[in-house]
Scaffold this motif. Structure first.
Motif, PDB file in Angstrom:
ATOM      1  N   HIS A  77       0.839  -1.210   0.000  1.00 54.22           N
ATOM      2  CA  HIS A  77       0.000   0.000   0.000  1.00 54.22           C
ATOM      3  C   HIS A  77       0.863   1.245   0.000  1.00 54.22           C
ATOM      4  N   ASP A  88       6.548   2.376   5.572  1.00 57.64           N
ATOM      5  CA  ASP A  88       5.391   1.493   5.760  1.00 57.64           C
ATOM      6  C   ASP A  88       4.530   1.476   4.495  1.00 57.64           C
ATOM      7  N   GLY A  89       4.499   0.340   3.831  1.00 59.04           N
ATOM      8  CA  GLY A  89       3.656   0.181   2.640  1.00 59.04           C
ATOM      9  C   GLY A  89       4.396   0.469   1.354  1.00 59.04           C
ATOM     10  N   GLU A 120      -5.207   0.237   2.968  1.00 56.02           N
ATOM     11  CA  GLU A 120      -4.825  -0.871   3.852  1.00 56.02           C
ATOM     12  C   GLU A 120      -4.853  -0.391   5.299  1.00 56.02           C
ATOM     13  N   GLU A 121      -4.498   0.884   5.502  1.00 57.01           N
ATOM     14  CA  GLU A 121      -4.402   1.428   6.864  1.00 57.01           C
ATOM     15  C   GLU A 121      -5.756   1.687   7.506  1.00 57.01           C
ATOM     16  N   HIS A 183       7.385  -5.926   3.347  1.00 59.40           N
ATOM     17  CA  HIS A 183       6.956  -4.886   4.284  1.00 59.40           C
ATOM     18  C   HIS A 183       8.028  -4.731   5.356  1.00 59.40           C
ATOM     19  N   HIS A 353      -1.785  -7.356   6.948  1.00 59.64           N
ATOM     20  CA  HIS A 353      -1.244  -6.892   5.664  1.00 59.64           C
ATOM     21  C   HIS A 353      -2.151  -7.350   4.529  1.00 59.64           C
TER      22      HIS A 353
HETATM   23 ZN   LIG Z   1       1.730  -1.211   6.158  1.00 59.69          ZN
END
Ligand SMILES: [Zn+2]
Length: 407
Positions: A77, A88-89, A120-121, A183, A353
């Motif tokens: 993401h 992150d992502g 995704e978050e 990730h 995830h």
């Molecule tokens: Zn993530």
């Protein structure tokens, strides 16, 4: 073996951090102007890498190999949590794009699609994009979803960014041999052990609840203790029962959290007439999740029998644990041994995830790179450059090995 270009990868990662830069991290919530700018940039990169790229009606950026036949799906993401970290992502999305470039540069047919899965978050609806693409997301869920910070309906947000007229792309399971995601670990297991690659064995299930307590609001000075129906006291009693009993039935890596407590009206001289608690637990074994739920229901029943307040338990959401495909774990392990000999480990993921959504439809595999100090969802989130590069080498080699298996 194919060769990724470390400088190009790092340059792209640093450039991505310009979209919504916040201190040393990023603030790039789903469908914010910064998020949309990043999505358009990713579509451009995918196009330059030779993919047919587009943004679909769920906000997914999808780059498709311009070929017929089965292929491998890579992705992660690109939005962030509020005021969060730079890797992150987006790390996983850029690993995917770099893998496609490296395959093409080595004249290997890039039977690969790359996706950046929207939300995704969970600013609006967790796993919105991957659930939409994997198939089975109902329109009513989109109708009901709203921004957790400001209440903006998801439909409104999609209209405001110009995505309401577009169709949501849906995969066919027969299109793909599998899904691969990278990730940051977001914990300190790899970093504290001096390891460089985590090979994910499973992604834990997460069950979430709201507990509501009904009592009687009254004066904190003139109401006798014996006459009170204190909803706050009932909540605290229940919380203590959880902390006492859950350790007795927990497995080694089980976790549970009381994330939020509210008293109503919440004033120093008023006995709370109402109270609310948000509670969750995680484990990679569904039988253990059921054991926790049984224990929670028993605690609530016990509290209600004792009185004087009434507690109601409501399920907010349940995601079941997902195993990563054993064959993909072996392939990632082989690639890890080539680039980080003796410095890799198989481990479960305690965080959710997109791979868990795809794992329900096709073989899925996932790898972690270390998070320095285990920090994430914070602007201090970081990973050593060396580890970022090795992670991408392992990821690209694993992708190539999976592709070799496609006839
Ligand atoms: Zn993530």
């Amino acid at each position: 073996m194919i060769a990724i270009q470390p400088e190009r990868l790092l340059r792209d990662l640093r450039h991505a951090a310009d979209f919504g830069r916040h201190l040393t991290g990023v603030h790039r919530p789903t469908f914010s102007p910064q998020d949309m700018e990043a999505r358009r940039w990713l579509a451009t990169l995918m196009g330059e890498a030779g993919l047919d790229a587009d943004i679909d009606g769920a906000g997914n950026v999808i780059g498709r190999a311009p070929i017929e036949g089965r292929r491998l799906l890579l992705g992660s993401h690109s939005e962030s949590q509020n005021h969060a970290g730079w890797l992150d992502g987006i790390l996983g999305v850029l690993y995917g794009i770099e893998t496609v470039r490296a395959l093409r540069e080595a004249s290997v047919e890039a039977r690969v699609d790359v996706g950046s899965w929207a939300d995704e978050e969970g600013h609006f609806l967790q796993f919105f994009g991957s659930r939409s693409f994997a198939g089975g997301l109902r329109e009513e869920e989109i109708d009901r979803a709203a921004n957790k910070d400001d209440g903006t309906p998801l439909r409104t947000a999609l209209r405001e960014v110009g995505l309401d007229g577009r169709a949501r792309a849906e995969m066919r399971a027969t299109d793909y041999v599998g899904y691969l995601e990278a990730h940051i670990e977001q914990g300190d297991y790899l970093d504290s052990a001096g390891l460089q690659i985590g090979i994910v064995t499973s992604i834990v299930g997460l069950w979430q609840y709201r507990l509501t307590f009904a009592g009687e609001q009254n004066h904190a000075g003139s109401t006798r203790m014996a006459a009170r129906k204190d909803a706050g006291a009932a909540l605290v009693r229940l919380a203590a029962m959880i902390q006492e009993r859950f350790p007795e039935i927990a497995r080694e890596r089980s976790v549970w959290t009381i994330g939020k407590i509210e008293l109503d009206p919440g004033a120093s001289s008023i006995i709370p007439g109402g109270a609310e608690m948000l509670f969750q637990f995680r484990d990679d074994d569904v039988a253990q999740l059921r054991r926790f739920e049984d224990a929670l229901e028993a605690i609530v029943a016990e509290l209600n029998q004792a009185g004087p307040c009434v507690c109601q338990l409501a399920v907010l959401s349940k995601t079941d644990p997902q195993r990563m495909a054993p064959a993909f774990q072996e392939i990632i392990e082989k690639a890890a041994e080539a680039h980080a000999s003796g410095r890799h480990v198989r481990m479960p993921s305690g965080a959710g995830h997109d791979a868990q959504i795809f794992a329900a439809r096709m073989p899925a595999g996932m790898l972690f790179v270390p998070s320095i100090g285990g920090i994430s969802h914070h602007h201090a989130e970081d990973t050593k450059e060396e580890d970022i590069v090795i992670g991408c080498r392992v990821f690209a080699d694993a992708a190539e090995m999976i592709l070799e298996g496609i006839s």
